[in-house]
Every structure is written in structure tokens, then in C-alpha cells.
Design a protein around this motif. Structure first.
Motif, PDB file in Angstrom:
ATOM      1  N   ASN A  81      21.027  67.342 -17.503  1.00  0.00           N
ATOM      2  CA  ASN A  81      19.707  68.044 -17.382  1.00  0.00           C
ATOM      3  C   ASN A  81      18.773  67.254 -16.964  1.00  0.00           C
ATOM      4  OD1 ASN A  81      20.984  69.673 -19.660  1.00  0.00           O
ATOM      5  ND2 ASN A  81      21.712  68.100 -21.363  1.00  0.00           N
ATOM      6  N   THR A  82      19.167  65.929 -16.870  1.00  0.00           N
ATOM      7  CA  THR A  82      17.766  65.062 -15.894  1.00  0.00           C
ATOM      8  C   THR A  82      17.287  65.928 -15.180  1.00  0.00           C
ATOM      9  OG1 THR A  82      19.221  64.268 -14.878  1.00  0.00           O
ATOM     10  CG2 THR A  82      18.823  62.740 -17.138  1.00  0.00           C
ATOM     11  N   ARG A  83      18.168  66.759 -14.506  1.00  0.00           N
ATOM     12  CA  ARG A  83      17.502  67.572 -13.464  1.00  0.00           C
ATOM     13  C   ARG A  83      17.692  68.768 -13.185  1.00  0.00           C
ATOM     14  NH1 ARG A  83      18.371  64.384  -7.839  1.00  0.00           N
ATOM     15  NH2 ARG A  83      20.120  62.799  -8.474  1.00  0.00           N
ATOM     16  N   ASN A  84      17.386  69.084 -14.933  1.00  0.00           N
ATOM     17  CA  ASN A  84      17.355  70.859 -14.998  1.00  0.00           C
ATOM     18  C   ASN A  84      18.097  71.991 -14.363  1.00  0.00           C
ATOM     19  OD1 ASN A  84      15.484  71.096 -17.725  1.00  0.00           O
ATOM     20  ND2 ASN A  84      14.003  70.218 -16.572  1.00  0.00           N
ATOM     21  N   THR A  85      19.434  71.194 -14.344  1.00  0.00           N
ATOM     22  CA  THR A  85      20.180  72.085 -13.620  1.00  0.00           C
ATOM     23  C   THR A  85      21.965  72.322 -13.754  1.00  0.00           C
ATOM     24  OG1 THR A  85      18.989  71.065 -11.132  1.00  0.00           O
ATOM     25  CG2 THR A  85      21.193  71.213 -10.964  1.00  0.00           C
ATOM     26  N   VAL A  86      22.522  72.851 -13.652  1.00  0.00           N
ATOM     27  CA  VAL A  86      23.909  73.791 -14.080  1.00  0.00           C
ATOM     28  C   VAL A  86      24.300  73.983 -13.121  1.00  0.00           C
ATOM     29  CG1 VAL A  86      25.218  75.678 -14.829  1.00  0.00           C
ATOM     30  CG2 VAL A  86      23.045  74.805 -16.014  1.00  0.00           C
ATOM     31  N   TYR A  87      25.783  73.301 -12.596  1.00  0.00           N
ATOM     32  CA  TYR A  87      26.596  73.717 -11.441  1.00  0.00           C
ATOM     33  C   TYR A  87      27.981  74.297 -11.224  1.00  0.00           C
ATOM     34  CZ  TYR A  87      23.785  69.149  -9.844  1.00  0.00           C
ATOM     35  OH  TYR A  87      22.547  68.353 -10.168  1.00  0.00           O
TER      36      TYR A  87
END
Length: 121
Positions: A71-77
Motif C-alpha cells: 500500500n505504500t507503493r499503491n501496487t499489487v503484485y
């Protein structure tokens, strides 16, 4: 509109790994699903993560794929291991307002452009 952007696709040999990323502003506020569309087939649900970080996988990827979010990077892997030729597809990430993890496309309101994953035998 969320403006999702996928990255990380490529060509890999069977048995190898690949990690896809899906980024968008404020993505932490949404549930996210990864879908895939193989040549000549309909798009299908692969994995999803809810706002509360619960996860769900379709049977064919369970134990090989892992979905996670930063969530700190607003990214889902989407970490994909032990890839098989049948995993070859265009992979799309999509955002949902739902608190659970939908598996139907209609419950996702915004989609990325897709990233190609090709697994050679």
C-alpha cells in the motif's frame, strides 16, 4: 477512474518464475483482481486480493501464484512460480469497490491495458 498500469510480463521457460505489477493512484482503497486471457479463449479470473488483504485463487494457479499488495507503493503484485505453457496469456489487473473478491468481470469497474506472459516449453 483508477488508471491501472500493469508491468512485468515477458517470455520465460516452463518452470521459471515471473512477477507482475499493477500500479495506480490510491490502489490501496480498492480490491484488485488479476485476470488472464489465453489465445482463442475467454478472459478468466486468476487471483484476487481484497482491501483487507484476503486472497483467493482459481484452482489452476493455487499453490503456484501469490497475490500481494504494497500500500505504500499503491501496487499489487502477482508472483508466478512453476510456470507452465498453459499460463501463456495476456494478464490484466482490475479494480473493484467490493469488499469481497469477485471472480466475475462485471464486478470490476476499471481495467489495465494488459501485459503479455509467454511460457515456452
Amino acid at each position: 477512474q483508477v488508471l491501472l498500469v500493469e508491468s512485468g510480463g515477458g517470455l520465460v521457460q516452463a518452470g521459471n518464475s515471473l512477477t507482475l505489477s499493477c500500479a495506480a493512484p490510491d490502489l490501496s482503497s480498492y480490491g484488485v483482481g488479476w485476470f488472464r486471457q489465453a489465445p482463442g479463449k475467454e478472459r478468466e479470473f486468476a487471483a484476487g486480493i481484497s482491501r483487507a488483504d484476503s486472497t483467493f485463487y482459481t484452482d489452476s494457479v493455487k499453490g503456484r501464484f501469490t497475490i500481494s499488495r504494497d500500500n505504500t507503493r499503491n501496487t499489487v503484485y502477482l508472483q508466478m512460480k512453476s510456470l507452465k505453457p498453459e499460463d501463456t496469456a495476456v494478464y490484466y489487473c482490475a479494480a473493484t469497490y467490493q469488499y469481497y473478491i469477485p471472480t466475475l468481470e462485471v464486478e470490476y469497474y476499471d481495467w489495465g491495458q494488459g501485459t503479455q506472459v509467454t511460457v515456452s516449453s
